[in-house]
Design an enzyme around this catalytic site. Structure first.
Site, short mmCIF file in Angstrom:
data_model
loop_
_atom_site.label_atom_id
_atom_site.label_comp_id
_atom_site.label_asym_id
_atom_site.label_seq_id
_atom_site.Cartn_x
_atom_site.Cartn_y
_atom_site.Cartn_z
N VAL A 115 -18.02 -137.26 -12.17
CA VAL A 115 -17.01 -138.32 -12.04
C VAL A 115 -15.88 -137.84 -11.13
O VAL A 115 -15.27 -136.79 -11.37
CB VAL A 115 -16.45 -138.71 -13.41
CG1 VAL A 115 -15.38 -139.79 -13.25
CG2 VAL A 115 -17.57 -139.21 -14.32
N LYS A 116 -15.61 -138.63 -10.09
CA LYS A 116 -14.52 -138.31 -9.17
C LYS A 116 -13.21 -138.91 -9.70
O LYS A 116 -13.15 -140.09 -10.04
CB LYS A 116 -14.82 -138.87 -7.78
CG LYS A 116 -16.05 -138.25 -7.13
CD LYS A 116 -16.36 -138.88 -5.79
CE LYS A 116 -15.27 -138.63 -4.77
NZ LYS A 116 -15.64 -139.17 -3.44
N VAL A 117 -12.19 -138.06 -9.75
CA VAL A 117 -10.88 -138.48 -10.27
C VAL A 117 -9.81 -138.10 -9.25
O VAL A 117 -9.68 -136.93 -8.89
CB VAL A 117 -10.57 -137.79 -11.61
CG1 VAL A 117 -9.21 -138.22 -12.13
CG2 VAL A 117 -11.66 -138.09 -12.64
N THR A 150 -19.98 -140.68 -3.27
CA THR A 150 -19.49 -142.00 -2.89
C THR A 150 -18.00 -142.07 -3.21
O THR A 150 -17.46 -141.22 -3.91
CB THR A 150 -20.21 -143.13 -3.65
OG1 THR A 150 -19.88 -143.04 -5.05
CG2 THR A 150 -21.71 -143.06 -3.48
N ALA A 175 -19.47 -140.51 -8.36
CA ALA A 175 -18.83 -141.82 -8.22
C ALA A 175 -17.43 -141.73 -8.82
O ALA A 175 -17.16 -140.91 -9.70
CB ALA A 175 -19.64 -142.91 -8.91
#
Length: 220
Positions: A84-86, A27, A58
């Site tokens: 975790v998307k960064v 997402t 996310a």
């Protein structure tokens, strides 16, 4: 090879998980906002739609490294094995390093260049997500960027995987896989294109017609 859907549509995930060998769901803030479900509601629903087996991704919303790390901790409190998307900004790279030290897996996102993607992998990101079609739309070459990034990771950060994103056609996704990408994430419309084949439907209809003509039924 890992195949993901890029969506917040829980019903679609449940439907396509029955058909595709899905590794999970990705997402981003825009996708989540379009679905109008907060992450603390959406992520558990996606988890259930995958039968409790798939990997979820996310994205942080903060822009400073310290605040990104706090966002990451909050996200992991919702789903404890979340990636975790960064965004790969200067602050994002700093956050990825901190999260790596804490044992929190990350994906470097919003990647528009091979060098940018390589830096995120060297900082500790487990996944790197180049934006293929968006690069093309800006006059770049999305597939060539993926080729270069994959070569760089193979040589210098083999622990990281390219998770190519932003597709408009199945051909773009296939070209990424041919370049050696270990993972892709498909928007729903492109995923549907993979299984929409009028020629196949016509062939199946002809088989049924011939069988019916010979045996008076369509069953074995």
């Amino acid at each position: 090879m890992e195949l993901y859907l890029d969506t917040s549509d829980v019903a679609a995930v449940k439907k396509l998980a029955r058909i595709f060998p899905l590794a999970g769901v990705t997402t981003n803030p825009s996708i989540v906002a379009a679905g109008k479900k907060p992450l603390d509601v959406l992520l558990p629903e996606l988890h259930d739609a995958l039968g409790g087996k798939g990997q979820l991704f996310a994205q942080v919303m903060a822009t400073s490294a310290e605040a990104m790390v706090e966002d990451a901790r909050k996200l992991r409190a919702i789903i404890n094995d979340l990636v975790v998307k960064v965004p790969v900004t200067a602050e994002g790279l700093a956050a990825i390093k901190i999260l790596k030290a804490e044992g929190i897996p990350t994906l470097g996102t919003a990647v528009y260049g091979a060098a940018q993607g390589m830096l995120s992998a060297l900082a500790g990101a487990e996944y790197v997500a180049p934006y293929v079609n968006r690069l093309d739309a800006q006059g770049g070459d999305g597939i060539q960027t993926v080729v270069e990034l994959q070569q760089l990771l193979t040589l210098h950060a083999p622990q990281a995987k390219v998770l190519a994103a932003s597709f408009k056609t199945p051909r773009q996704a296939l070209n990424c896989l041919l370049a050696g990408c270990e993972a892709i994430t498909l928007p729903l419309d492109v995923a549907q294109q993979f299984i929409s084949a009028p020629a196949v439907d016509a062939a199946v209809a002809k088989f049924e017609q011939d069988w019916q003509s010979a045996f008076g039924r369509t069953s074995i």
